[in-house]
Design a protein around this motif. Structure first.
Motif, PDB file in Angstrom:
ATOM      1  N   ALA A 226      -3.680  -7.140   3.531  1.00 36.33           N
ATOM      2  CA  ALA A 226      -4.860  -7.987   3.745  1.00 36.33           C
ATOM      3  C   ALA A 226      -6.108  -7.145   3.951  1.00 36.33           C
ATOM      4  N   ASP A 227      -5.971  -6.063   4.714  1.00 35.18           N
ATOM      5  CA  ASP A 227      -7.115  -5.177   4.952  1.00 35.18           C
ATOM      6  C   ASP A 227      -7.619  -4.560   3.648  1.00 35.18           C
ATOM      7  N   LEU A 228      -6.693  -4.231   2.750  1.00 31.64           N
ATOM      8  CA  LEU A 228      -7.098  -3.672   1.458  1.00 31.64           C
ATOM      9  C   LEU A 228      -7.857  -4.700   0.635  1.00 31.64           C
ATOM     10  N   LEU A 229      -7.404  -5.935   0.667  1.00 31.60           N
ATOM     11  CA  LEU A 229      -8.042  -6.976  -0.146  1.00 31.60           C
ATOM     12  C   LEU A 229      -9.443  -7.321   0.337  1.00 31.60           C
ATOM     13  N   VAL A 230      -9.667  -7.251   1.641  1.00 25.52           N
ATOM     14  CA  VAL A 230     -10.997  -7.606   2.174  1.00 25.52           C
ATOM     15  C   VAL A 230     -11.804  -6.359   2.538  1.00 25.52           C
ATOM     16  N   ASN A 231     -11.265  -5.191   2.195  1.00 21.90           N
ATOM     17  CA  ASN A 231     -11.951  -3.914   2.407  1.00 21.90           C
ATOM     18  C   ASN A 231     -12.285  -3.683   3.879  1.00 21.90           C
ATOM     19  N   THR A 232     -11.270  -3.862   4.741  1.00 20.68           N
ATOM     20  CA  THR A 232     -11.414  -3.624   6.169  1.00 20.68           C
ATOM     21  C   THR A 232     -10.720  -2.317   6.544  1.00 20.68           C
ATOM     22  N   SER A 233     -11.339  -1.537   7.383  1.00 21.72           N
ATOM     23  CA  SER A 233     -10.740  -0.271   7.818  1.00 21.72           C
ATOM     24  C   SER A 233     -10.438  -0.331   9.312  1.00 21.72           C
ATOM     25  N   ASN A 234      -9.726   0.658   9.795  1.00 20.32           N
ATOM     26  CA  ASN A 234      -9.333   0.730  11.200  1.00 20.32           C
ATOM     27  C   ASN A 234      -9.472   2.176  11.639  1.00 20.32           C
ATOM     28  N   ARG A 235     -10.095   2.398  12.784  1.00 17.45           N
ATOM     29  CA  ARG A 235     -10.343   3.771  13.243  1.00 17.45           C
ATOM     30  C   ARG A 235      -9.134   4.411  13.898  1.00 17.45           C
ATOM     31  N   ASP A 236      -8.092   3.645  14.148  1.00 17.82           N
ATOM     32  CA  ASP A 236      -6.894   4.201  14.777  1.00 17.82           C
ATOM     33  C   ASP A 236      -6.278   5.271  13.870  1.00 17.82           C
ATOM     34  N   ARG A 237      -5.982   6.436  14.448  1.00 17.24           N
ATOM     35  CA  ARG A 237      -5.489   7.571  13.657  1.00 17.24           C
ATOM     36  C   ARG A 237      -4.132   7.305  13.016  1.00 17.24           C
ATOM     37  N   VAL A 238      -3.246   6.640  13.755  1.00 19.83           N
ATOM     38  CA  VAL A 238      -1.916   6.362  13.200  1.00 19.83           C
ATOM     39  C   VAL A 238      -2.014   5.295  12.108  1.00 19.83           C
ATOM     40  N   TYR A 239      -2.907   4.333  12.288  1.00 21.47           N
ATOM     41  CA  TYR A 239      -3.155   3.344  11.237  1.00 21.47           C
ATOM     42  C   TYR A 239      -3.594   4.064   9.961  1.00 21.47           C
ATOM     43  N   GLU A 240      -4.540   4.975  10.099  1.00 23.74           N
ATOM     44  CA  GLU A 240      -5.053   5.696   8.929  1.00 23.74           C
ATOM     45  C   GLU A 240      -3.968   6.565   8.297  1.00 23.74           C
ATOM     46  N   LYS A 241      -3.165   7.190   9.123  1.00 18.49           N
ATOM     47  CA  LYS A 241      -2.055   8.005   8.616  1.00 18.49           C
ATOM     48  C   LYS A 241      -1.065   7.134   7.844  1.00 18.49           C
ATOM     49  N   THR A 242      -0.771   5.955   8.376  1.00 13.93           N
ATOM     50  CA  THR A 242       0.152   5.028   7.722  1.00 13.93           C
ATOM     51  C   THR A 242      -0.421   4.521   6.416  1.00 13.93           C
ATOM     52  N   ARG A 243      -1.700   4.166   6.451  1.00 19.30           N
ATOM     53  CA  ARG A 243      -2.351   3.672   5.232  1.00 19.30           C
ATOM     54  C   ARG A 243      -2.282   4.691   4.112  1.00 19.30           C
ATOM     55  N   LYS A 244      -2.522   5.964   4.444  1.00 21.32           N
ATOM     56  CA  LYS A 244      -2.479   7.020   3.428  1.00 21.32           C
ATOM     57  C   LYS A 244      -1.055   7.273   2.938  1.00 21.32           C
ATOM     58  N   ALA A 245      -0.096   7.210   3.852  1.00 21.32           N
ATOM     59  CA  ALA A 245       1.302   7.467   3.492  1.00 21.32           C
ATOM     60  C   ALA A 245       1.844   6.394   2.550  1.00 21.32           C
ATOM     61  N   LEU A 246       1.337   5.162   2.702  1.00 22.82           N
ATOM     62  CA  LEU A 246       1.836   4.043   1.911  1.00 22.82           C
ATOM     63  C   LEU A 246       0.908   3.671   0.751  1.00 22.82           C
ATOM     64  N   GLY A 247      -0.305   4.237   0.742  1.00 27.55           N
ATOM     65  CA  GLY A 247      -1.346   3.703  -0.116  1.00 27.55           C
ATOM     66  C   GLY A 247      -1.619   4.379  -1.433  1.00 27.55           C
ATOM     67  N   VAL A 248      -2.820   4.090  -1.960  1.00 22.94           N
ATOM     68  CA  VAL A 248      -3.151   4.432  -3.336  1.00 22.94           C
ATOM     69  C   VAL A 248      -3.327   5.937  -3.543  1.00 22.94           C
ATOM     70  N   GLU A 249      -3.731   6.669  -2.488  1.00 26.52           N
ATOM     71  CA  GLU A 249      -3.851   8.124  -2.631  1.00 26.52           C
ATOM     72  C   GLU A 249      -2.499   8.737  -2.990  1.00 26.52           C
ATOM     73  N   ARG A 250      -1.467   8.289  -2.305  1.00 23.47           N
ATOM     74  CA  ARG A 250      -0.112   8.757  -2.613  1.00 23.47           C
ATOM     75  C   ARG A 250       0.311   8.319  -4.005  1.00 23.47           C
ATOM     76  N   LEU A 251       0.017   7.054  -4.356  1.00 28.49           N
ATOM     77  CA  LEU A 251       0.399   6.531  -5.663  1.00 28.49           C
ATOM     78  C   LEU A 251      -0.239   7.335  -6.786  1.00 28.49           C
ATOM     79  N   GLN A 252      -1.506   7.675  -6.638  1.00 25.49           N
ATOM     80  CA  GLN A 252      -2.192   8.464  -7.662  1.00 25.49           C
ATOM     81  C   GLN A 252      -1.517   9.821  -7.867  1.00 25.49           C
ATOM     82  N   LYS A 253      -1.129  10.453  -6.771  1.00 20.43           N
ATOM     83  CA  LYS A 253      -0.448  11.754  -6.865  1.00 20.43           C
ATOM     84  C   LYS A 253       0.896  11.628  -7.569  1.00 20.43           C
TER      85      LYS A 253
END
Length: 397
Positions: free
Chosen positions: A363-390
């Motif tokens: 949902a956050d991706l669809l509405v372009n919402t971010s979260n400053r929590d470090r673990v949230y950001e780590k999780t987002r990167k681990a599961l997200g498009v940056e990883r997919l591109q690689k």
């Protein structure tokens, strides 16, 4: 709705656990799901009077037991970090029996996690409350229908759906779309994101359900019965990772135990037939042997003939190559990011405990919402498009 016949797993229980190293993404997913579940129940209780929705409808709190081999000492040590909020105890050898009533050799370590809402969750109860929340929010659920084609048009997506009973089809239009990737869903992505066919695969895992015969169960003392309940769920980290949990409780008589091997995964040759295929005797024997072994570790009197097989079938895991799930926007053929299409998939056996967290990330991706929590950001990167591109670049360019 039609009777549920196909899915990742049946039964009324999934292990939910939180213990992990610092900034562990799977611990974050479980904790976030709990918080989102609370919000869902608060929403429902705010609408329906009197308040009747409780966390205990979904979660059964109990100690989560892990058995580790000493070869995983580094992982065991990783739990001991400053600021660890999950209460746990560990011991091996004779000390493990004195502390937990579980007999293991010195080469193995027993850990028990104690935290509210760690134990098991009931997916049927969770789904019912989610469906009610969707309806109460003014949205619709189309039962007995499945998506058979998704086509990207100019400014929107066209989704063709088919009624599973009548065969009638209908086309819907939407500006944003989320794919919750189940066993059949990868084929829907073959035009828009064909690479998922190589990144996500389906594996089958045998589940077997056992009860203890009445005569034997009645012979147990109240203390033994309590010990049996409090020592579940169990997640053995040795070998193929045996697990056992209480699937159904009864006021009288033996509970039903759900058994399986987290890494006892087989290839699927016919996806349409896997749920009805005959269980292999070797796998059934492995499940039963693991359960008998664990009960004897608890010093619960048991013999092979004391167990009654209640049910058995293969479930299907949607497995990513890294065994880490995806919650990602789609990369197009032109290597652009389509921010209006999100894929959730490759749960690899960790779908239930983090289910609402995956939804929140999507949902956050669809509405372009971010979260400053470090673990949230780590999780987002681990599961997200940056990883997919690689992964796309590594495998297909």
């Amino acid at each position: 709705s039609a009777k549920y016949k196909e899915g990742s797993r049946f039964g009324e229980s999934r292990i939910t656990r939180s213990l992990g190293p610092k900034k562990d993404i799977f611990s974050f997913l479980q904790r976030t799901t709990i918080e989102e579940t609370k919000k869902l129940l608060e929403f429902l209780n705010g609408i329906e009077k009197p308040k009747k929705h409780k966390m205990s409808d979904i979660y059964s709190t109990s100690p989560v037991t892990y058995i580790y081999p000493r070869s995983k000492q580094e992982e065991i040590d990783s739990f001991r970090y400053k600021g660890q909020k999950d209460k746990y105890k560990k011991a091996s050898g004779d000390k493990a029996f004195r502390r937990f009533g579980i007999s293991v050799p010195d080469s193995q370590v027993v850990i028990q996690e104690y935290k509210k809402y760690s134990g098991t969750l009931n997916p049927k109860a969770m789904i019912k409350k989610l469906q009610l929340g969707i309806k109460k929010h003014g949205n619709k659920i189309r039962y007995n229908q499945k998506a058979v084609r998704v086509t990207k048009k100019k400014g929107f997506y066209e989704v063709k759906i088919k009624h599973s009973q009548t065969g009638k089809t209908k086309k819907l239009q939407t500006k944003k779309v989320v794919f919750a990737v189940g066993p059949h869903t990868v084929s829907l992505l073959k035009k828009t994101a064909p690479y998922f066919k190589k990144l996500i695969h389906c594996k089958k895992v045998l589940l077997s359900f056992y009860k203890i015969k009445k005569k034997r169960y009645r012979s147990y003392t109240a203390k033994e019965k309590k010990h049996l309940r409090k020592s579940h769920p169990i997640f053995d980290q040795n070998g193929k990772m045996f697990f056992s949990m209480i699937d159904k409780k009864r006021k009288k008589g033996s509970p039903t135990f759900k058994l399986g091997g987290h890494e006892l995964r087989g290839n699927i040759h016919n996806l349409d037939a896997v749920w009805r295929s005959e269980a292999r005797k070797k796998e059934l024997k492995w499940n039963r042997k693991g359960f008998l072994k664990y009960l004897r570790m608890l010093e619960i009197p048991i013999r092979k003939k004391d167990l009654v097989l209640v049910n058995k079938y293969y479930c299907v895991y949607s497995v990513s190559r890294t065994k880490i799930p995806y919650v990602t926007q789609v990369v197009t053929k032109d290597k652009d990011i389509d921010k209006n299409m999100v894929v959730i998939g490759g749960m690899s056996g960790t779908g239930a405990k983090g289910c609402l967290a995956y939804g929140l990330l999507a949902a956050d991706l669809l509405v372009n919402t971010s979260n400053r929590d470090r673990v949230y950001e780590k999780t987002r990167k681990a599961l997200g498009v940056e990883r997919l591109q690689k992964e796309i670049q590594k495998r297909f360019i």
